[in-house]
Design a protein around this motif. Structure first.
Motif, PDB file in Angstrom:
ATOM      1  N   THR A  85       3.925 -18.257   0.071  1.00  0.00           N
ATOM      2  CA  THR A  85       3.700 -16.884   0.587  1.00  0.00           C
ATOM      3  C   THR A  85       2.465 -16.245  -0.045  1.00  0.00           C
ATOM      4  OG1 THR A  85       5.142 -15.950  -1.100  1.00  0.00           O
ATOM      5  CG2 THR A  85       6.164 -16.474   1.031  1.00  0.00           C
ATOM      6  N   LEU A  86       1.653 -17.048  -0.715  1.00  0.00           N
ATOM      7  CA  LEU A  86       0.460 -16.495  -1.384  1.00  0.00           C
ATOM      8  C   LEU A  86      -0.435 -15.731  -0.398  1.00  0.00           C
ATOM      9  CD1 LEU A  86      -1.198 -16.367  -4.041  1.00  0.00           C
ATOM     10  CD2 LEU A  86      -2.437 -18.370  -3.233  1.00  0.00           C
ATOM     11  N   GLY A  87      -0.587 -16.263   0.813  1.00  0.00           N
ATOM     12  CA  GLY A  87      -1.450 -15.613   1.817  1.00  0.00           C
ATOM     13  C   GLY A  87      -0.986 -14.199   2.116  1.00  0.00           C
ATOM     14  N   GLY A 168     -11.548 -15.350  -0.526  1.00  0.00           N
ATOM     15  CA  GLY A 168     -11.548 -15.700  -1.952  1.00  0.00           C
ATOM     16  C   GLY A 168     -10.192 -16.216  -2.380  1.00  0.00           C
ATOM     17  N   GLY A 169      -9.130 -15.532  -1.932  1.00  0.00           N
ATOM     18  CA  GLY A 169      -7.766 -15.947  -2.235  1.00  0.00           C
ATOM     19  C   GLY A 169      -7.472 -17.318  -1.651  1.00  0.00           C
ATOM     20  N   TYR A 170      -7.960 -17.559  -0.452  1.00  0.00           N
ATOM     21  CA  TYR A 170      -7.772 -18.852   0.226  1.00  0.00           C
ATOM     22  C   TYR A 170      -8.468 -19.965  -0.570  1.00  0.00           C
ATOM     23  CZ  TYR A 170      -8.396 -22.474   3.785  1.00  0.00           C
ATOM     24  OH  TYR A 170      -8.408 -23.658   4.465  1.00  0.00           O
ATOM     25  N   PHE A 171      -9.673 -19.666  -0.990  1.00  0.00           N
ATOM     26  CA  PHE A 171     -10.458 -20.657  -1.740  1.00  0.00           C
ATOM     27  C   PHE A 171      -9.717 -21.083  -3.015  1.00  0.00           C
ATOM     28  CE2 PHE A 171     -13.588 -21.287  -5.193  1.00  0.00           C
ATOM     29  CZ  PHE A 171     -14.139 -22.482  -4.751  1.00  0.00           C
ATOM     30  N   VAL A 172      -9.194 -20.093  -3.756  1.00  0.00           N
ATOM     31  CA  VAL A 172      -8.502 -20.406  -5.006  1.00  0.00           C
ATOM     32  C   VAL A 172      -7.136 -21.028  -4.723  1.00  0.00           C
ATOM     33  CG1 VAL A 172      -7.423 -19.373  -7.046  1.00  0.00           C
ATOM     34  CG2 VAL A 172      -9.715 -18.698  -6.375  1.00  0.00           C
ATOM     35  N   GLY A 173      -6.359 -20.356  -3.823  1.00  0.00           N
ATOM     36  CA  GLY A 173      -4.986 -20.799  -3.574  1.00  0.00           C
ATOM     37  C   GLY A 173      -4.941 -22.159  -2.896  1.00  0.00           C
ATOM     38  N   VAL A 174      -5.623 -22.302  -1.791  1.00  0.00           N
ATOM     39  CA  VAL A 174      -5.570 -23.539  -1.012  1.00  0.00           C
ATOM     40  C   VAL A 174      -6.539 -24.580  -1.563  1.00  0.00           C
ATOM     41  CG1 VAL A 174      -5.882 -24.538   1.305  1.00  0.00           C
ATOM     42  CG2 VAL A 174      -4.840 -22.266   1.040  1.00  0.00           C
ATOM     43  N   GLY A 175      -7.756 -24.141  -1.823  1.00  0.00           N
ATOM     44  CA  GLY A 175      -8.802 -25.076  -2.239  1.00  0.00           C
ATOM     45  C   GLY A 175      -8.596 -25.615  -3.635  1.00  0.00           C
ATOM     46  N   LEU A 176      -8.217 -24.754  -4.583  1.00  0.00           N
ATOM     47  CA  LEU A 176      -8.141 -25.192  -5.979  1.00  0.00           C
ATOM     48  C   LEU A 176      -6.721 -25.470  -6.449  1.00  0.00           C
ATOM     49  CD1 LEU A 176     -10.758 -22.803  -7.650  1.00  0.00           C
ATOM     50  CD2 LEU A 176     -11.107 -25.111  -6.754  1.00  0.00           C
ATOM     51  N   LEU A 177      -5.750 -24.676  -5.967  1.00  0.00           N
ATOM     52  CA  LEU A 177      -4.403 -24.804  -6.543  1.00  0.00           C
ATOM     53  C   LEU A 177      -3.423 -25.563  -5.638  1.00  0.00           C
ATOM     54  CD1 LEU A 177      -4.219 -21.183  -8.016  1.00  0.00           C
ATOM     55  CD2 LEU A 177      -4.607 -23.299  -9.261  1.00  0.00           C
ATOM     56  N   ASP A 180      -0.321 -24.914   0.578  1.00  0.00           N
ATOM     57  CA  ASP A 180      -0.475 -25.506   1.910  1.00  0.00           C
ATOM     58  C   ASP A 180      -1.306 -24.600   2.825  1.00  0.00           C
ATOM     59  OD1 ASP A 180       0.335 -27.529   3.963  1.00  0.00           O
ATOM     60  OD2 ASP A 180       1.109 -25.688   4.895  1.00  0.00           O
ATOM     61  N   ASP A 181      -2.287 -25.206   3.460  1.00  0.00           N
ATOM     62  CA  ASP A 181      -3.234 -24.474   4.315  1.00  0.00           C
ATOM     63  C   ASP A 181      -2.502 -23.729   5.443  1.00  0.00           C
ATOM     64  OD1 ASP A 181      -5.450 -23.606   5.587  1.00  0.00           O
ATOM     65  OD2 ASP A 181      -6.301 -25.574   6.039  1.00  0.00           O
ATOM     66  N   GLY A 182      -1.656 -24.437   6.167  1.00  0.00           N
ATOM     67  CA  GLY A 182      -0.941 -23.858   7.306  1.00  0.00           C
ATOM     68  C   GLY A 182      -0.029 -22.735   6.874  1.00  0.00           C
ATOM     69  N   ALA A 183       0.697 -22.957   5.729  1.00  0.00           N
ATOM     70  CA  ALA A 183       1.630 -21.929   5.238  1.00  0.00           C
ATOM     71  C   ALA A 183       0.869 -20.651   4.858  1.00  0.00           C
ATOM     72  CB  ALA A 183       2.395 -22.459   4.034  1.00  0.00           C
ATOM     73  N   PHE A 184      -0.290 -20.842   4.234  1.00  0.00           N
ATOM     74  CA  PHE A 184      -1.105 -19.688   3.798  1.00  0.00           C
ATOM     75  C   PHE A 184      -1.398 -18.768   4.990  1.00  0.00           C
ATOM     76  CE2 PHE A 184      -5.038 -17.478   2.789  1.00  0.00           C
ATOM     77  CZ  PHE A 184      -4.879 -17.127   1.455  1.00  0.00           C
ATOM     78  N   TRP A 185      -1.891 -19.361   6.084  1.00  0.00           N
ATOM     79  CA  TRP A 185      -2.283 -18.545   7.245  1.00  0.00           C
ATOM     80  C   TRP A 185      -1.091 -18.103   8.076  1.00  0.00           C
ATOM     81  CZ3 TRP A 185      -6.682 -16.510   6.541  1.00  0.00           C
ATOM     82  CH2 TRP A 185      -7.742 -17.214   5.972  1.00  0.00           C
TER      83      TRP A 185
END
Lengths: 259, 268
Positions: A85-87, A168-177, A180-185
């Motif tokens: 639920t980070l997104g 920025g949140g996407y980059f850190v959450g999905v890209g670095l940590l 899941d890409d789909g869950a984020f969006w």
């Protein structure tokens, strides 16, 4: 004792006088808006200096705030196994609060202080008096385009701040940590409401744009026409705008999101 | 009451800033087509007088008529209409700093007339030619010297062919050449364009050189008025001190203070 009462009374009367002058100036600026339709160029020029020139600081700040939200959100949410639920957390924080508020604070520091210094210096160098003696109303010609530009630019800057924050949140959450890409969006899409979240954020930034630009222009127009006077007015713009934004944010949040 | 030969007529003017009387019942007549100098020591309210004539300040009491209209009673629309026939040269020049010389001079023309661009260009170049700065049209205000800035401001002040021009300390801080140019310009413009000029100044020699009539004001009152020659040879001690720049006289050299002995030795 009596002397202190007199001093207190004097401060009170002085503050009321300032408040009255500020409202009169606001009325004159609002009355001048119709004249801008015949000279849109004046507004476009100010949109550039108030809005476009603020984009860099807004874009960089928005991106970093989003990245920090991504990091902090991940560490907290992962403790409950809710990192998917980070997104939602990043977007809700930005759209509801941080986007409008931080943009307004940055706007007061960059564009607001510049407006106060510009108007104050125009007063100190008799440019405003010069316009009056040329039968040109300085409030209509100089202040109103700046006021409207600030009001229009603020929600756009806040939207940019929020959008880049989400990235920025996407980059850190999905890209670095590894969230899941789909869950984020998809979580974001499901939980962020256009009216409750986005529209309320836009209303906040419109209110902040109105207040911050009004304070900046009034402080410049009301500045003591000396270098020290302009310097004090510029400081007051940043301080008063910050207080106004934070205080109004509490009131607006209570009205918008209270049960 | 109002002298028909006067463009500006001030009667029993009182103006207070807080408790302090800047003007305490002064009468001034500015004759049409002439250069009138308003002189007096610094801080006597000479600039304030120009602002009162231009309607930027309202008198506490008394009347100010400009071309038959009572300035302090005019509404904003009528006041702006009257100001279109007035020019004012500020001490600082008051040029708009973000636009070049050409645009500064064109500003009032663009604001108040619907003239085509080609005609505005010709008018602006003619006004700049009159002050000798046609070649400086593309410079920005910060690239001008103090004297040049005032000449550009003068070109802007005459852009709409006003009936009168008010000059606020035009000679202050000028080098001898710029001063000479300004003295010549003010007189030449007044005569060539049949203007009425009000020059506020404490530069006695220059003001007396171009003025047809002089008013001397101090402490809120008109001390004396008359033709320059009469003022130079005035029997009044005060006027003689001011016109000849004497350090001591009716206006004392020392600001009021307790006795020197008392101050230095602390003697009661």
């Amino acid at each position: 004792m009596l002397e202190q009462l007199v001093r207190l009374g004097r401060i009170g009367i002085g503050s009321l006088e300032q408040l009255g002058r500020g409202h009169l100036l606001l009325l004159h600026m609002l009355a001048g808006i119709s004249a801008l339709f015949t000279r849109p160029r004046l507004l476009v020029n100010q949109l550039y200096s108030v809005g476009v020139l603020s984009i860099l600081i807004i874009a960089i700040s928005g991106t970093f705030v989003g990245m920090v939200l991504g990091l902090q959100g991940y560490y907290i949410l992962s403790q409950f196994g809710a990192e998917q639920t980070l997104g939602v957390m990043v977007a809700a924080s930005l759209v509801r609060e941080l986007g409008p508020v931080v943009t307004a604070l940055l706007f007061a520091g960059r564009a607001g202080s510049a407006l106060t210094a510009e108007i104050g210096l125009m007063k100190a160098t008799e440019q405003l008096s010069g316009l009056e003696m040329m039968a040109v109303n300085p409030v209509k010609r100089i202040l109103t385009p700046r006021f409207l530009a600030g009001f229009i630019a603020m929600p756009m800057l806040a939207a940019m701040f929020s959008a880049l924050g989400v990235m920025g949140g996407y980059f850190v959450g999905v890209g670095l940590l590894g969230v899941d890409d789909g869950a984020f969006w998809s979580q974001m899409q499901a939980k962020i409401d256009l009216y409750d979240d986005v529209l309320n954020g836009v209303i906040k930034s419109l209110v902040f744009g109105f207040v911050c630009t009004w304070i900046a222009l009034f402080q410049g127009y009301n500045a003591v026409p000396t270098s020290e006077g302009v310097s004090r007015a510029t400081t007051r713009t940043v301080v008063h705008s910050s207080f106004a934004v934070l205080g109004l944010d509490f009131i607006l949040t209570a009205l918008m999101f209270g049960e | 009451m109002i002298d028909d030969g006067s463009l500006v007529s001030i009667r029993n003017l009182r103006f207070y800033r807080g408790e302090r009387a800047i003007f305490d019942g002064i009468d001034i007549d500015i004759p049409r087509g002439k250069v009138t100098a308003i002189m007096g020591p610094s801080g006597t309210g000479k600039t304030t007088l120009l602002k009162l004539i231009g309607g930027q300040l309202r008198p506490t009491s008394g009347t100010i008529h400009v071309d038959g209209e009572q300035v302090d009673r005019l509404g904003i629309r009528d006041l702006y209409r009257l100001r279109m026939r007035m020019g004012m040269l500020f001490q600082s020049g008051a040029l708009l700093t973000d636009i070049p010389v050409f645009e500064n001079v064109a500003y009032p023309i663009r604001e108040h007339t619907g003239l085509p661009e080609s005609l505005i260009r010709k008018l602006v170049l003619l006004k700049l030619e009159a002050v000798g700065l046609r070649g400086a049209r593309d410079l920005m205000p910060h690239e001008l010297s103090g004297g040049m800035a005032r000449r550009v401001a003068l070109a802007r002040a005459i852009a709409l062919d006003p009936m009168m021009i008010m000059y606020d300390e035009p000679f202050t801080g000028q080098d001898p050449i710029s001063m000479g140019v300004l003295v010549k310009l003010i007189r030449a413009l007044n005569d060539a364009s049949r203007l009425t000029s009000i020059v506020v100044s404490h530069d006695v020699r220059e003001a007396a050189q171009i003025a047809d009539y002089i008013y001397i004001i101090s402490n809120g009152k008109v001390i004396e008025h008359g033709a320059p020659d009469a003022m130079m040879n005035s029997a009044s001690e005060w006027t003689a001190q001011f016109m000849n720049g004497l350090a001591d006289g009716p206006v004392p050299f020392h600001y009021p203070a307790p006795g020197l002995e008392q101050d230095l030795l602390g003697v009661a």
